[in-house]
Design an enzyme around this catalytic site. Structure first.
Site, PDB file in Angstrom:
ATOM      1  N   GLU A  28       0.718  -1.309  -0.058  1.00 12.98           N
ATOM      2  CA  GLU A  28      -0.141   0.108  -0.036  1.00 12.98           C
ATOM      3  C   GLU A  28       0.757   1.209   0.005  1.00 12.98           C
ATOM      4  O   GLU A  28       0.546   2.297  -0.630  1.00 12.98           O
ATOM      5  CB  GLU A  28      -0.719  -0.207   1.148  1.00 12.98           C
ATOM      6  CG  GLU A  28      -2.084  -0.778   1.151  1.00 12.98           C
ATOM      7  CD  GLU A  28      -2.963  -0.823   2.220  1.00 12.98           C
ATOM      8  OE1 GLU A  28      -3.741   0.046   2.385  1.00 12.98           O
ATOM      9  OE2 GLU A  28      -2.908  -1.685   3.129  1.00 12.98           O
ATOM     10  N   ASP A  69     -19.998  40.765  17.182  1.00 11.60           N
ATOM     11  CA  ASP A  69     -21.257  40.645  18.110  1.00 11.60           C
ATOM     12  C   ASP A  69     -20.718  40.415  19.529  1.00 11.60           C
ATOM     13  O   ASP A  69     -19.571  39.618  19.594  1.00 11.60           O
ATOM     14  CB  ASP A  69     -22.068  39.532  17.808  1.00 11.60           C
ATOM     15  CG  ASP A  69     -22.903  39.824  16.697  1.00 11.60           C
ATOM     16  OD1 ASP A  69     -23.106  41.162  16.295  1.00 11.60           O
ATOM     17  OD2 ASP A  69     -23.815  38.975  16.422  1.00 11.60           O
ATOM     18  N   LYS A 120     -24.733  43.682  20.861  1.00 10.90           N
ATOM     19  CA  LYS A 120     -25.995  43.946  21.409  1.00 10.90           C
ATOM     20  C   LYS A 120     -26.404  42.993  22.662  1.00 10.90           C
ATOM     21  O   LYS A 120     -26.144  41.749  22.680  1.00 10.90           O
ATOM     22  CB  LYS A 120     -26.877  43.807  20.548  1.00 10.90           C
ATOM     23  CG  LYS A 120     -26.879  45.181  19.494  1.00 10.90           C
ATOM     24  CD  LYS A 120     -27.926  44.915  18.372  1.00 10.90           C
ATOM     25  CE  LYS A 120     -27.463  44.336  17.186  1.00 10.90           C
ATOM     26  NZ  LYS A 120     -28.092  43.811  16.200  1.00 10.90           N
ATOM     27  N   ASP A 174     -25.220  31.631  12.973  1.00 13.26           N
ATOM     28  CA  ASP A 174     -25.299  31.714  11.870  1.00 13.26           C
ATOM     29  C   ASP A 174     -25.803  32.883  11.306  1.00 13.26           C
ATOM     30  O   ASP A 174     -26.835  33.458  12.265  1.00 13.26           O
ATOM     31  CB  ASP A 174     -26.106  30.844  10.997  1.00 13.26           C
ATOM     32  CG  ASP A 174     -26.296  30.862   9.616  1.00 13.26           C
ATOM     33  OD1 ASP A 174     -25.723  30.282   8.507  1.00 13.26           O
ATOM     34  OD2 ASP A 174     -27.306  31.471   9.251  1.00 13.26           O
ATOM     35  N   MET A 201     -33.078  32.926  22.405  1.00 12.04           N
ATOM     36  CA  MET A 201     -33.363  34.027  23.194  1.00 12.04           C
ATOM     37  C   MET A 201     -34.722  33.780  24.117  1.00 12.04           C
ATOM     38  O   MET A 201     -35.297  34.853  24.480  1.00 12.04           O
ATOM     39  CB  MET A 201     -33.543  35.337  22.320  1.00 12.04           C
ATOM     40  CG  MET A 201     -32.258  35.755  21.393  1.00 12.04           C
ATOM     41  SD  MET A 201     -32.566  37.112  20.521  1.00 12.04           S
ATOM     42  CE  MET A 201     -33.233  36.352  18.889  1.00 12.04           C
TER      43      MET A 201
HETATM   44  N1  SAH Z   1     -27.243  33.863  14.814  1.00 12.74           N
HETATM   45  C1  SAH Z   1     -27.448  33.187  15.852  1.00 12.74           C
HETATM   46  C2  SAH Z   1     -28.292  33.317  17.089  1.00 12.74           C
HETATM   47  C3  SAH Z   1     -28.515  34.781  17.522  1.00 12.74           C
HETATM   48  S1  SAH Z   1     -29.720  35.341  18.853  1.00 12.74           S
HETATM   49  C4  SAH Z   1     -27.134  31.746  15.857  1.00 12.74           C
HETATM   50  O1  SAH Z   1     -27.481  31.544  14.728  1.00 12.74           O
HETATM   51  O2  SAH Z   1     -27.045  30.993  16.757  1.00 12.74           O
HETATM   52  C5  SAH Z   1     -28.899  34.862  20.165  1.00 12.74           C
HETATM   53  C6  SAH Z   1     -29.148  33.545  20.927  1.00 12.74           C
HETATM   54  O3  SAH Z   1     -28.995  32.474  20.407  1.00 12.74           O
HETATM   55  C7  SAH Z   1     -29.118  33.482  22.430  1.00 12.74           C
HETATM   56  O4  SAH Z   1     -30.043  34.085  23.153  1.00 12.74           O
HETATM   57  C8  SAH Z   1     -29.111  32.053  22.688  1.00 12.74           C
HETATM   58  O5  SAH Z   1     -30.717  31.558  22.692  1.00 12.74           O
HETATM   59  C9  SAH Z   1     -28.701  31.428  21.071  1.00 12.74           C
HETATM   60  N2  SAH Z   1     -27.376  31.236  21.420  1.00 12.74           N
HETATM   61  C10 SAH Z   1     -26.388  31.740  21.058  1.00 12.74           C
HETATM   62  N3  SAH Z   1     -25.117  31.045  21.161  1.00 12.74           N
HETATM   63  C11 SAH Z   1     -25.359  30.190  22.043  1.00 12.74           C
HETATM   64  C12 SAH Z   1     -24.572  29.205  22.796  1.00 12.74           C
HETATM   65  N4  SAH Z   1     -23.463  29.076  22.678  1.00 12.74           N
HETATM   66  N5  SAH Z   1     -25.242  28.292  23.888  1.00 12.74           N
HETATM   67  C13 SAH Z   1     -26.652  28.581  23.741  1.00 12.74           C
HETATM   68  N6  SAH Z   1     -27.311  29.269  23.197  1.00 12.74           N
HETATM   69  C14 SAH Z   1     -26.760  29.964  22.294  1.00 12.74           C
END
Ligand code: SAH
Length: 483
Positions: free
Chosen positions: A22, A248, A270, A303, A383
């Site tokens: 191989e 963020d 935020k 995402d 959230m």
């Molecule tokens: N765009 C992000 C979401 C943003 S909203 C995504 O796709 O994940 C933010 C929320 O995402 C938080 O309030 C929580 O509910 C969740 N979140 C993000 N990171 C997290 C983590 N490491 N563990 C648990 N929840 C998470």
């Protein structure tokens, strides 16, 4: 040992490989890739080599090695499992001044085969001069991660325009600037976006216009939930090329550490309720930096297109005619589910999954509660930690079983991850008892119960099985509930 690096043109040139296993097969495939005329010497052949011989791609000497077989060869590789044979090949080759490589034997070799990152026609070769082949492998993985597949296409495009570029910019310094813009700017970005025709048009345009100001661009990049291992290769590349990173608050510090050291970092995070930087201000910053020619990364948790306002940002960029790309990230729902051992869908428990946000009163009122309360589905609530009471009350009011399992995953995928499990009727009490805070993902549905059995990352779930009047240590809790 200090070696002389070279890339050999072996097209049509004879090369001898001694050994039919191989290891020999891997060496032969590479030699064939470079167009060498390969002869393999071995009384026996691995099945994959038999195929190559049958297909006429490799000549076969069905014999033991003899020094005369080296006559007329440009190079030789000894890849048998027999040290004596390998040594005989090495000595005979050296007597004939033929370059020889003995697999895994730096001392007997007069050339080494490097670890290679292949983006044809671009190749990157790594050697540790035999000191630490494992290190070469690890370095190779890292470099692989930095170079996406479009690098090869970029090299071919620049090759086709080489003469025209030289004519247009006879001065070396100007030419270098031109190449640097093509390689780091919009031409390369368009190739990454799978738009080769546009990339070529951009290159032609740049040749006509000459040295213009390089336009800036924005990459909207998903940083995933926290664990840097969950970044995509595109995200890593964008972070390495960025001049400015607008991130963020949720983005993990370990991820920012992976970005270009001299990039400018701006926290536009935020917090729920306290908007550190409002959306209009973020738009303004994106525009100002891109217009000044910067490569901007807008880095978002998870995402960018899942509860991330990514859509609004690229709509704005399009209106302003700023070039953008979007790099998806692993969203919190899939990451938290995976890191808690909860399959979001499951043939026996859930045929669909919904991502919902329970951000504030308005968004809660807008939800379709009767549909959310249906069984045989999984809800992933973003959230939601401030609104667990409303969520559980309304689901139960609309008919969801009070005994439906839930899992709250706090800081999913990070070392401090915690999982609290239970049933819907006790959600509020358990969230309070364990003082679950943001960021937390709420998963509701029969699949949530699987965390008890399938969890694998960080502390064990604080499950119902461990209930007592006092909060218990997570590890101990599962040891008990699994018993
Ligand atoms: N765009 C992000 C979401 C943003 S909203 C995504 O796709 O994940 C933010 C929320 O995402 C938080 O309030 C929580 O509910 C969740 N979140 C993000 N990171 C997290 C983590 N490491 N563990 C648990 N929840 C998470």
């Amino acid at each position: 040992m200090s070696l002389y690096p070279l890339f050999a043109d072996l097209r049509g040139r004879p090369a001898l490989v001694v050994g039919g296993g191989e290891v020999a097969q891997r060496k032969i495939v590479r030699l064939l890739g470079a167009g060498a005329a390969v002869t393999v010497v071995s009384p026996h052949l691995h099945p994959s080599l038999v195929e190559l011989v049958r297909a006429g791609k490799v000549a076969h000497q069905e014999a033991e090695f003899r020094p005369e077989l080296l006559d007329g060869q440009w190079l030789a590789i000894a890849a048998t499992a027999n040290h004596g044979v390998n040594r005989a090949v090495a000595l005979a080759a050296q007597a004939r001044r033929i370059l020889v490589n003995v697999v895994d034997d730096a001392q007997l070799s007069s050339f080494h085969v490097p670890a290679v990152i292949d983006r044809a026609p671009v190749q990157i070769a790594i050697s540790t001069a035999g000191a630490a082949p494992m290190l070469a492998r690890v370095l190779r993985e890292r470099i692989e991660a930095l170079l996406d597949q479009s690098v090869g296409a970029l090299a071919r495009l620049l090759d086709r325009y080489r003469l025209r570029i030289r004519e247009r910019h006879p001065d070396v310094a100007a030419r270098r600037r031109f190449y640097s813009q093509a390689i780091t700017g919009p031409v390369a970005a368009l190739l990454r976006r799978a738009r080769p025709a546009d990339a070529e048009a951009e290159l032609q345009g740049a040749l006509v216009l000459g040295q213009s100001e390089q336009p800036g661009s924005v990459a909207l990049v998903g940083a995933g939930p926290g664990d840097p291992g969950l970044l995509t290769l595109h995200a890593l590349r964008a972070l390495n090329e960025a001049d400015v990173i607008l991130h963020d608050r949720l983005v993990d510090a370990r991820i920012l550490d992976l970005a270009r050291r001299d990039a400018q970092f701006i926290d536009v995070g935020k917090r729920a309720g306290a908007h550190a930087t409002n959306q209009d201000r973020i738009h303004e910053l994106l525009l100002a930096y891109a217009r000044s020619g910067k490569r901007v990364v807008r880095l978002k948790g998870g995402d960018p297109f899942v509860f991330g306002r990514g859509g609004e940002e690229i709509e704005f960029l399009r209106e302003q005619a700023i070039a953008y790309e979007v790099v998806p990230g692993i969203t919190a729902a899939t990451a938290c589910a995976a890191y808690a051992g909860i399959p979001l869908t499951h043939r026996d428990h859930a045929q669909s999954v919904r991502f919902v946000t329970a951000h504030c009163r308005d968004s809660l009122d807008a939800l379709d509660w009767p549909a959310l309360a249906a069984d045989r589905q999984t809800l992933a609530v973003y959230m939601g930690i401030g609104e667990v009471e409303t969520v559980s009350d309304r689901l139960i009011a609309h008919g969801r079983d009070r005994a439906t399992p839930f899992a709250l995953i706090e800081n999913g995928s990070r070392p401090e991850q915690r999982i609290v499990t239970g049933v819907l009727a006790e959600l509020v009490e358990r969230a309070r008892r364990y003082a679950v805070t943001s960021p937390a993902m709420l998963i509701i549905g029969d699949v949530a119960a699987l965390a008890e059995r399938l969890h694998w990352f960080g502390a064990a779930p604080l499950g119902s099985g461990a209930d007592s009047s006092m909060p218990v240590d997570g590890e101990f809790a599962t040891a008990q509930s699994c018993a």
